[in-house]
Design a protein around this motif. Structure first.
Motif, PDB file in Angstrom:
ATOM      1  N   GLY A   1       1.436 -12.933  -0.499  1.00  0.00           N
ATOM      2  CA  GLY A   1       0.424 -13.954  -0.733  1.00  0.00           C
ATOM      3  C   GLY A   1      -0.758 -13.502  -1.554  1.00  0.00           C
ATOM      4  N   TYR A   2      -0.640 -12.350  -2.197  1.00  0.00           N
ATOM      5  CA  TYR A   2      -1.744 -11.811  -2.979  1.00  0.00           C
ATOM      6  C   TYR A   2      -1.434 -11.899  -4.467  1.00  0.00           C
ATOM      7  CZ  TYR A   2      -2.952  -9.831   1.562  1.00  0.00           C
ATOM      8  OH  TYR A   2      -3.254  -9.671   2.890  1.00  0.00           O
ATOM      9  N   LYS A   3      -1.351 -13.105  -4.977  1.00  0.00           N
ATOM     10  CA  LYS A   3      -1.006 -13.295  -6.388  1.00  0.00           C
ATOM     11  C   LYS A   3      -2.054 -12.667  -7.300  1.00  0.00           C
ATOM     12  CE  LYS A   3      -0.029 -16.848  -9.881  1.00  0.00           C
ATOM     13  NZ  LYS A   3       0.177 -18.286 -10.127  1.00  0.00           N
ATOM     14  N   GLY A   4      -3.322 -12.841  -6.978  1.00  0.00           N
ATOM     15  CA  GLY A   4      -4.380 -12.268  -7.804  1.00  0.00           C
ATOM     16  C   GLY A   4      -4.277 -10.766  -7.902  1.00  0.00           C
ATOM     17  N   ASP A   5      -3.999 -10.112  -6.787  1.00  0.00           N
ATOM     18  CA  ASP A   5      -3.861  -8.663  -6.798  1.00  0.00           C
ATOM     19  C   ASP A   5      -2.589  -8.236  -7.529  1.00  0.00           C
ATOM     20  OD1 ASP A   5      -6.172  -7.621  -5.298  1.00  0.00           O
ATOM     21  OD2 ASP A   5      -5.352  -8.842  -3.694  1.00  0.00           O
ATOM     22  N   ALA A   6      -1.549  -9.043  -7.442  1.00  0.00           N
ATOM     23  CA  ALA A   6      -0.327  -8.742  -8.180  1.00  0.00           C
ATOM     24  C   ALA A   6      -0.608  -8.743  -9.681  1.00  0.00           C
ATOM     25  CB  ALA A   6       0.763  -9.747  -7.834  1.00  0.00           C
ATOM     26  N   LEU A   7      -1.380  -9.718 -10.135  1.00  0.00           N
ATOM     27  CA  LEU A   7      -1.721  -9.782 -11.555  1.00  0.00           C
ATOM     28  C   LEU A   7      -2.657  -8.640 -11.963  1.00  0.00           C
ATOM     29  CD1 LEU A   7      -2.148 -13.642 -11.930  1.00  0.00           C
ATOM     30  CD2 LEU A   7      -0.311 -12.218 -12.888  1.00  0.00           C
ATOM     31  N   ARG A   8      -3.551  -8.237 -11.064  1.00  0.00           N
ATOM     32  CA  ARG A   8      -4.415  -7.103 -11.378  1.00  0.00           C
ATOM     33  C   ARG A   8      -3.612  -5.808 -11.457  1.00  0.00           C
ATOM     34  NH1 ARG A   8      -8.231 -10.348  -8.797  1.00  0.00           N
ATOM     35  NH2 ARG A   8      -7.537  -9.825  -6.692  1.00  0.00           N
ATOM     36  N   ALA A   9      -2.604  -5.667 -10.596  1.00  0.00           N
ATOM     37  CA  ALA A   9      -1.729  -4.498 -10.675  1.00  0.00           C
ATOM     38  C   ALA A   9      -0.958  -4.499 -11.994  1.00  0.00           C
ATOM     39  CB  ALA A   9      -0.762  -4.475  -9.496  1.00  0.00           C
ATOM     40  N   ASP A  10      -0.498  -5.681 -12.424  1.00  0.00           N
ATOM     41  CA  ASP A  10       0.191  -5.796 -13.709  1.00  0.00           C
ATOM     42  C   ASP A  10      -0.739  -5.375 -14.848  1.00  0.00           C
ATOM     43  OD1 ASP A  10       2.505  -7.058 -15.398  1.00  0.00           O
ATOM     44  OD2 ASP A  10       0.651  -7.960 -16.177  1.00  0.00           O
TER      45      ASP A  10
ATOM     46  N   HIS B   1       5.858  -2.925  -6.291  1.00  0.00           N
ATOM     47  CA  HIS B   1       4.497  -3.103  -5.773  1.00  0.00           C
ATOM     48  C   HIS B   1       3.981  -4.513  -6.071  1.00  0.00           C
ATOM     49  CE1 HIS B   1       0.345  -2.228  -4.785  1.00  0.00           C
ATOM     50  NE2 HIS B   1      -0.044  -2.439  -6.032  1.00  0.00           N
ATOM     51  N   ILE B   2       4.176  -4.963  -7.294  1.00  0.00           N
ATOM     52  CA  ILE B   2       3.706  -6.297  -7.699  1.00  0.00           C
ATOM     53  C   ILE B   2       4.436  -7.383  -6.912  1.00  0.00           C
ATOM     54  CG2 ILE B   2       3.722  -7.937  -9.623  1.00  0.00           C
ATOM     55  CD1 ILE B   2       3.171  -5.451 -11.455  1.00  0.00           C
ATOM     56  N   ILE B   3       5.748  -7.212  -6.735  1.00  0.00           N
ATOM     57  CA  ILE B   3       6.514  -8.216  -5.985  1.00  0.00           C
ATOM     58  C   ILE B   3       6.080  -8.233  -4.526  1.00  0.00           C
ATOM     59  CG2 ILE B   3       8.826  -8.796  -5.141  1.00  0.00           C
ATOM     60  CD1 ILE B   3       9.924  -7.849  -7.843  1.00  0.00           C
TER      61      ILE B   3
ATOM     62  N   ASP C   1       0.822  -1.206   0.000  1.00  0.00           N
ATOM     63  CA  ASP C   1       0.000   0.000   0.000  1.00  0.00           C
ATOM     64  C   ASP C   1       0.860   1.261   0.000  1.00  0.00           C
ATOM     65  OD1 ASP C   1      -2.411  -1.270  -0.121  1.00  0.00           O
ATOM     66  OD2 ASP C   1      -2.792  -1.224   2.039  1.00  0.00           O
ATOM     67  N   GLU C   2       1.976   1.240   0.747  1.00  0.00           N
ATOM     68  CA  GLU C   2       2.874   2.394   0.758  1.00  0.00           C
ATOM     69  C   GLU C   2       3.432   2.647  -0.638  1.00  0.00           C
ATOM     70  OE1 GLU C   2       5.732   2.964   4.070  1.00  0.00           O
ATOM     71  OE2 GLU C   2       4.949   1.057   4.826  1.00  0.00           O
ATOM     72  N   ILE C   3       3.828   1.571  -1.319  1.00  0.00           N
ATOM     73  CA  ILE C   3       4.366   1.722  -2.674  1.00  0.00           C
ATOM     74  C   ILE C   3       3.290   2.260  -3.604  1.00  0.00           C
ATOM     75  CG2 ILE C   3       5.478   0.537  -4.602  1.00  0.00           C
ATOM     76  CD1 ILE C   3       6.484  -1.563  -2.575  1.00  0.00           C
ATOM     77  N   LEU C   4       2.045   1.818  -3.396  1.00  0.00           N
ATOM     78  CA  LEU C   4       0.939   2.289  -4.224  1.00  0.00           C
ATOM     79  C   LEU C   4       0.747   3.797  -4.082  1.00  0.00           C
ATOM     80  CD1 LEU C   4      -1.299   1.494  -6.180  1.00  0.00           C
ATOM     81  CD2 LEU C   4      -2.770   1.025  -4.207  1.00  0.00           C
ATOM     82  N   GLN C   5       0.938   4.323  -2.872  1.00  0.00           N
ATOM     83  CA  GLN C   5       0.844   5.765  -2.670  1.00  0.00           C
ATOM     84  C   GLN C   5       1.901   6.495  -3.505  1.00  0.00           C
ATOM     85  OE1 GLN C   5      -1.526   7.436  -0.957  1.00  0.00           O
ATOM     86  NE2 GLN C   5      -2.492   5.435  -0.670  1.00  0.00           N
ATOM     87  N   SER C   6       3.100   5.929  -3.580  1.00  0.00           N
ATOM     88  CA  SER C   6       4.160   6.534  -4.388  1.00  0.00           C
ATOM     89  C   SER C   6       3.828   6.436  -5.872  1.00  0.00           C
ATOM     90  CB  SER C   6       5.501   5.857  -4.106  1.00  0.00           C
ATOM     91  OG  SER C   6       5.898   6.043  -2.758  1.00  0.00           O
ATOM     92  N   ILE C   7       3.217   5.339  -6.275  1.00  0.00           N
ATOM     93  CA  ILE C   7       2.826   5.176  -7.674  1.00  0.00           C
ATOM     94  C   ILE C   7       1.836   6.256  -8.083  1.00  0.00           C
ATOM     95  CG2 ILE C   7       1.491   3.690  -9.240  1.00  0.00           C
ATOM     96  CD1 ILE C   7       2.847   1.290  -7.889  1.00  0.00           C
TER      97      ILE C   7
END
Length: 324
Positions: free
Chosen positions: A215-224, A207-209, A188-194
């Protein structure tokens, strides 16, 4: 305070700048320049920093008046001339590095980088966190350093300072991940910087890593998917081969994602690249190293990225398929 609207405090804590009239605007410009210089400036050095070519027909007289008016506004004894009496004059502000927010930020950055170079990651993370707190990325680049003169050199210095702020966000996130602190809160902190640097593929990568390791693979793919949509909509291009490789690694649950090697961007996105600046390093309070230029972004891109980044929210990891 230089990062937002300029503030110079009297002993009673009141800001001497109570309005943004034209005369005070020029005084603000002057104070910003003098605050950055650690050895003062001569009149010939000040003129091109405050006025653009042909902006003022008699810069010598204008500077004399500006110095006089600034002394009337600032607390007594703050704007000094050295050496006193005869000889070439140099103008400076009587203050410490600790009095200036940009200088404090740069000092914290320098400590963080030295600690990281010496392998002291815990110490480095603390200094990066301090630097980030001194100049948070929640302040948009458009509103950063608003009282800097719009002269060529000062705009270049401004861009370099903004590049440092962006790099602090990257380095802080990377250092935390190297320390094994891959949590949803870090993501979430990285998302604020994004949201402040929407086309920075390095921040998207971290952020994706962070999401994947938490443990949030689905959210990592949605961020991608969000970063790809952003680049396709705004630039009709993908975010780069480095992001393509990262997507494949996430889909395959590649063990490399748990190593420090995954944190490095093998092929930076084109908007992350910076070109050399043919400019001698300018002495700035708190810094001695040359600062790198920052790529300006279209405001519409920023708005679009914030909308897309809002979709990159983590969900319960039990609903995803990725486990370490």
């Amino acid at each position: 305070m230089l990062q937002g609207d300029l503030a110079v405090l009297r002993d009673d804590g009141q800001n001497v700048f109570s309005e943004n009239s034209s005369p005070q605007h020029r005084i603000r410009n002057l104070v910003c320049v003098l605050a950055l210089g650690d050895q003062g400036f001569s009149a010939s050095e000040l003129k091109p920093l405050i006025w653009r070519p042909k902006e003022c027909s008699d810069q010598t007289s204008a500077l004399t008046s500006l110095i006089y008016n600034a002394r009337r506004v600032l607390p007594p004894g703050r704007l000094i001339t050295s050496p006193p009496g005869k000889g070439p004059r140099r103008y400076s502000l009587l203050c410490q590095d600790s009095d200036i927010d940009v200088a404090c930020f740069l000092l914290a950055v320098g400590k963080a980088e030295r600690s990281r170079a010496n392998g002291r990651l815990e110490e480095s993370a603390r200094h990066y966190a301090q630097a980030a707190s001194l100049w948070p990325t929640t302040t948009s680049s458009a509103r950063a350093l608003p009282d800097f003169p719009r002269t060529r050199l000062m705009l270049q210095i401004r861009d370099r300072l903004l590049a440092h702020r962006r790099e602090v966000a990257e380095a802080y996130a990377e250092t935390q991940l190297r320390l094994g602190r891959h949590t949803a809160s870090l993501a979430d902190e990285i998302l604020q910087s994004i949201r402040a640097h929407p086309t920075n593929t390095r921040l998207w990568r971290l952020h994706i890593i962070a999401l994947y390791r938490a443990g949030y693979k689905g959210d990592a793919l949605r961020a991608d998917e969000a970063v790809r949509t952003l680049f396709e909509d705004e630039f009709q291009a993908g975010p780069g081969t480095g992001m393509d490789q990262l997507q494949a690694q996430v889909l395959a649950d590649d063990p490399v994602l748990w190593t420090d090697a995954a944190l490095q961007e093998s092929t930076p996105g084109v908007l992350n690249k910076v070109s050399p600046l043919n400019l001698a390093s300018t002495p700035i309070r708190g810094a001695r190293a040359s600062l790198r230029p920052h790529t300006h972004l279209n405001r519409d891109v920023t708005v679009r990225a914030r909308e897309l980044a809002g979709t990159a929210r983590h969900t319960d990891p039990s609903t995803t398929s990725s486990q370490r």
